[in-house]
Write a protein that holds these residues in place. Structure first.
Motif, PDB file in Angstrom:
ATOM      1  N   UNK A  14     -41.793   1.419  50.110  1.00 27.08           N
ATOM      2  CA  UNK A  14     -40.523   0.707  50.100  1.00 27.08           C
ATOM      3  C   UNK A  14     -39.488   1.391  50.988  1.00 27.08           C
ATOM      4  N   UNK A  15     -39.072   0.660  52.027  1.00 25.81           N
ATOM      5  CA  UNK A  15     -37.957   1.163  52.833  1.00 25.81           C
ATOM      6  C   UNK A  15     -36.686   1.120  51.995  1.00 25.81           C
ATOM      7  N   UNK A  16     -36.403  -0.028  51.431  1.00 30.27           N
ATOM      8  CA  UNK A  16     -35.269  -0.196  50.512  1.00 30.27           C
ATOM      9  C   UNK A  16     -35.649  -1.248  49.478  1.00 30.27           C
ATOM     10  N   UNK A  17     -35.310  -0.970  48.227  1.00 26.40           N
ATOM     11  CA  UNK A  17     -35.531  -1.927  47.157  1.00 26.40           C
ATOM     12  C   UNK A  17     -34.359  -1.845  46.195  1.00 26.40           C
ATOM     13  N   UNK A  18     -33.822  -2.995  45.860  1.00 26.37           N
ATOM     14  CA  UNK A  18     -32.707  -3.094  44.915  1.00 26.37           C
ATOM     15  C   UNK A  18     -33.111  -4.111  43.857  1.00 26.37           C
ATOM     16  N   UNK A  19     -33.411  -3.638  42.632  1.00 26.52           N
ATOM     17  CA  UNK A  19     -34.058  -4.499  41.651  1.00 26.52           C
ATOM     18  C   UNK A  19     -33.349  -4.452  40.308  1.00 26.52           C
ATOM     19  N   UNK A  20     -32.934  -5.621  39.836  1.00 27.03           N
ATOM     20  CA  UNK A  20     -32.365  -5.735  38.495  1.00 27.03           C
ATOM     21  C   UNK A  20     -33.501  -5.814  37.482  1.00 27.03           C
ATOM     22  N   UNK A  21     -33.399  -4.998  36.430  1.00 30.12           N
ATOM     23  CA  UNK A  21     -34.377  -5.028  35.352  1.00 30.12           C
ATOM     24  C   UNK A  21     -33.631  -5.256  34.042  1.00 30.12           C
ATOM     25  N   UNK A  22     -34.315  -5.143  32.937  1.00 30.08           N
ATOM     26  CA  UNK A  22     -33.656  -5.353  31.660  1.00 30.08           C
ATOM     27  C   UNK A  22     -34.577  -5.031  30.507  1.00 30.08           C
TER      28      UNK A  22
END
Length: 373
Positions: A14-22
């Motif tokens: 992953x170069x960049x990853x922005x991930x919403x979790x919950x």
């Protein structure tokens, strides 16, 4: 406890990853090689500062880059904290909480806790003793982060002592010259080693009944008394005494000089895994071995969430491509046992591998993107 948001920069693929979790169950589904395991590996790395897949940090940094960054917002008792670790292979890693630098990266340990189920778990029962020692020490540090310092100090002393044994050579004169320095290292090694051995022994005593209960749940027709753990030190009459440790070092002195290695201590101890009177390794079927490995992870999860383990929070559960390794019966049993966890992160190659009990939010991982499926 759960991870609410995950950010990766130059971590693995992953170069960049922005991930919403919950909270609840989140499944990452995609073909092999798409990076789904890399996502859950990053969560686990923040918990243990080590990977469940590789022993060194270098493979965690994207090819051609000098460092990787893993950042996560963690929610615990309605309080939110942002954890960050900067991975620098060959140099010291750096860690922050809410943007404030920590004196040492290992000071991050204990803030987030996780338990990972993975295909490689079979090595816990079929692999070499180092796999089981690593399992014990990782669990010990998750319960009591201060043991990370004890283990690091022990490893440092062990390295110095081994270096001295090797440099002493084979002549009587060189060995005599090394003895005075060696005796200083002996005492310190024994102090740290005895502490680690006593902590492992206590950990096994607490884990064994939880292992038995979990094994009864995942193995057909099994009884909770079938699955056993036994700690076997590298010398007899250890009994948690520094003096006994030092005496054994003195007894093995000639062998250690001859081999240039420290032959006594927790780095050579073993955790025996047994079903009834027989060891799992070499005697149990593939299915029995898998059930035992799963029970070890389930027992670890129960141990970490128990009120006696400091803060009683559910660890984040990671099920990394594990359902593909199990038959339908064990899939359902495992899913039922973990479905009530506060946060479960699942990876799978195809949606059909995921049991109905774990149907939650589903994400598709493909072509360098993570999207809602």
């Amino acid at each position: 406890m759960y991870v609410a948001h995950l950010t990766l920069h130059d971590f693995r693929s992953w170069t960049d990853l922005d991930l919403e979790l919950g909270a609840g169950t989140t499944s990452l589904v995609g073909r092999n090689g798409q990076g789904k395991t890399n996502v859950v590996e990053a969560v686990d790395y923040l918990s243990r500062l080590s990977s469940h897949r590789v022993a060194a940090d270098a493979p965690l940094v994207r090819t051609g880059c000098s460092q990787a960054v893993v950042r996560a917002a963690v929610v615990r008792d309605d309080r939110r904290a942002v954890l960050e670790v900067e991975i620098n292979p060959g140099r010291s890693n750096r860690a922050r909480i809410n943007s404030s630098p920590l004196p040492r990266a290992r000071d991050l340990l204990g803030v987030l806790r996780s338990v990972v189920f993975a295909p490689d778990d079979l090595a816990l029962v079929k692999g070499d003793p180092g796999e089981r020692r690593r399992f014990l020490d990782d669990l010990l540090v998750q319960r009591s982060p201060r043991y990370a310092g004890t283990r690091a100090d022990y490893d440092r002393v062990l390295k110095q002592r081994n270096s001295l044994l090797r440099s002493a050579g084979v002549t009587k004169g060189s060995r005599d010259a090394a003895l005075a320095t060696l005796e200083v290292w002996d005492e310190r090694l024994a102090e740290l080693g005895t502490e680690i051995m006593a902590a492992r022994t206590q950990l096994i005593a607490e884990l064994t009944p939880l292992l038995g209960k979990a094994y009864e749940a995942v193995a057909r027709g099994a009884h909770r008394d079938d699955a056993l753990l036994t700690y076997r030190p590298s010398f007899e009459d250890a009994q948690g005494k520094v003096a006994a440790f030092v005496a054994e070092l003195e007894r093995r002195r000639k062998d250690e000089f001859d081999r240039g290695l420290t032959l006594v201590g927790p780095h050579r101890d073993e955790m025996l895994c047994s079903l009834g009177d027989l060891p799992v390794k070499g005697y149990s079927s593939h299915g029995e071995s898998w059930s035992f490995a799963l029970a070890l992870r389930l027992g670890s999860y129960e141990l970490l969430r128990a009120p006696t383990s400091g803060d009683a929070d559910d660890p984040v559960l990671v099920l990394d491509d594990v359902f593909a390794e199990l038959d339908a019966g064990r899939r359902g049993q495992l899913a039922e046992l973990v479905s009530g966890a506060e946060q479960v992160l699942v990876t799978a190659a195809v949606p059909e591998d995921i049991p109905e009990q774990l149907r939650g939010r589903r994400l598709s991982v493909a072509d360098g993107q993570v999207r809602d499926a």
